[in-house]
Design a protein around this motif. Structure first.
Motif, PDB file in Angstrom:
ATOM      1  N   GLU A  52      48.076   3.996  -6.233  1.00  0.00           N
ATOM      2  CA  GLU A  52      47.602   5.365  -5.970  1.00  0.00           C
ATOM      3  C   GLU A  52      46.260   5.579  -6.689  1.00  0.00           C
ATOM      4  O   GLU A  52      46.207   6.079  -7.806  1.00  0.00           O
ATOM      5  N   HIS A 123      52.342  15.742 -13.833  1.00  0.00           N
ATOM      6  CA  HIS A 123      53.359  15.297 -14.772  1.00  0.00           C
ATOM      7  C   HIS A 123      53.571  16.355 -15.830  1.00  0.00           C
ATOM      8  O   HIS A 123      52.616  16.847 -16.420  1.00  0.00           O
ATOM      9  N   ARG A 217      61.540   8.159  -8.655  1.00  0.00           N
ATOM     10  CA  ARG A 217      60.411   8.357  -9.578  1.00  0.00           C
ATOM     11  C   ARG A 217      60.858   9.245 -10.733  1.00  0.00           C
ATOM     12  O   ARG A 217      61.997   9.729 -10.752  1.00  0.00           O
TER      13      ARG A 217
HETATM   14  N1  GLU Z   1      51.412   7.474  -8.640  1.00  0.00           N
HETATM   15  C1  GLU Z   1      52.226   8.553  -9.115  1.00  0.00           C
HETATM   16  C2  GLU Z   1      52.335   8.504 -10.595  1.00  0.00           C
HETATM   17  O1  GLU Z   1      52.072   7.551 -11.222  1.00  0.00           O
HETATM   18  C3  GLU Z   1      53.615   8.508  -8.521  1.00  0.00           C
HETATM   19  C4  GLU Z   1      53.761   9.544  -7.507  1.00  0.00           C
HETATM   20  C5  GLU Z   1      55.055   9.483  -6.751  1.00  0.00           C
HETATM   21  O2  GLU Z   1      55.913   8.642  -7.032  1.00  0.00           O
HETATM   22  O3  GLU Z   1      55.187  10.289  -5.847  1.00  0.00           O
HETATM   23  O4  GLU Z   1      52.688   9.452 -11.169  1.00  0.00           O
END
Ligand code: GLU
Length: 327
Positions: A52, A123, A217
């Motif tokens: 990402e 976050h 996640r």
């Molecule tokens: N790339 C995002 C992160 O590291 C994760 C997003 C997701 O899992 O939707 O926070």
């Protein structure tokens, strides 16, 4: 980085590992990825690796390669990718155009901190948590033009019109959830002033086009699931994914594991000569896979893992954990 895309309409469930190359993976990130990977390998889901990399200035040189190396070193693998996002913005533009055609996006001039918040995943206790402030819809009704500038770097970002009402879904770990996105967040950003898709949009477009059916996640993104489900509905994407949000790892001070807790980057332990099995063994003790810390491979972790054994509370990284890794 682009390789083949996942076959759409594949009968098998698909999940994704989606690191952000904004820094090196620490023990908390590694734990979430290992849980995701173990669930996939146990249940026969295929795995997409998605980097990402839309987070503009926060992306660090070498971090993408570093994340891949750490995941592989710990014993994880994947079936598709690594894909990245920045290489081709066409899919995001198409989604924005679809929203624009329905009259669901409008331009808005924003402050710098709001833009920063829109770029990255929100976050929990991040400093840039401006996206959590409710946007009161002041620019609603602004002229949306012909949509030719949806991903152009200029003075305006784009927000999506979110209906009132609650989005309810069942999280496989966190249980039943309901969020009123309009009341809590308001119309959120889908494209930034920098001319890039915002995190919420990019995740939905990618999960959809990559055939992702299972999202696993950290639970700091639990409330984002409701925003993402709104986008699924407004874009008429099917099927909506199943969500599993995993409690985070905290430092001894009770805050989300981060730099302030010292150097907990997996790669640092690796460079100090700590064995991968030792790191996995610590993560296993945090996941109910082992009663106490003992070395094991990722495959052994997957064999012993069960979502039912996963603690429902955040895990705390203690001085004993650190000592066990480095003894
Ligand atoms: N790339 C995002 C992160 O590291 C994760 C997003 C997701 O899992 O939707 O926070």
């Amino acid at each position: 980085m682009q390789t083949k895309m996942t076959p759409m309409n594949d009968a098998r469930p698909i999940t994704r590992l989606a690191p952000s190359p904004t820094g090196a993976l620490h023990l908390g990130n590694a734990r979430t990825f290992l849980i995701n990977w173990a669930m996939a390998r146990q249940q026969g889901w295929e795995i997409v690796l998605r980097m990402e990399d839309l987070d503009g200035p926060r992306v660090k040189p070498g971090a993408a390669e570093g994340a891949l190396a750490v995941l592989a070193w710990l014993g994880m693998d994947w079936d598709y990718g690594p894909y990245d996002q920045l290489a081709d913005l066409t899919p995001y533009r198409a989604a924005l155009e679809a929203l624009h055609a329905k009259g669901l996006v409008y331009p808005c001039t924003l402050t710098r901190s709001e833009i920063a918040a829109a770029r990255s995943a929100p976050h929990g206790d991040d400093e840039a948590s401006g996206s959590e402030l409710r946007y009161p819809g002041v620019s609603r009704g602004a002229d949306a033009g012909d949509g030719s500038d949806l991903l152009e770097e200029d003075e305006q970002a784009w927000r999506v019109t979110i209906p009132e009402g609650r989005v309810a879904f069942e999280d496989a770990l966190a249980g039943p959830q309901a969020f009123d996105v309009q009341a809590e967040v308001g119309d959120f950003i889908v494209a930034t002033k920098a001319g890039l898709p915002a995190y919420q949009l990019a995740v939905v477009v990618d999960d959809h086009r990559q055939g992702v059916t299972e999202v696993v996640r950290g639970d700091d993104l639990l409330s984002s699931a409701a925003r993402q489900l709104w986008l699924y509905r407004l874009l008429e994407y099917r099927p909506e994914p199943t969500y599993t949000h995993v409690p985070l790892v905290l430092g001894p001070d009770g805050r989300r594991l981060a730099k302030r807790h010292g150097d907990t980057r997996v790669d640092t332990y690796r460079q100090r000569g700590v064995r991968a099995e030792r790191v996995v063994g610590l993560l296993a003790s945090w996941c109910g896979v082992a009663d106490k810390r003992r070395e094991m491979t990722a495959a052994e972790f997957a064999a012993g893992f069960g979502p039912d054994r996963l603690p429902r509370e955040p895990t705390v990284f203690t001085a004993e954990d650190e000592a066990w890794l480095t003894q």
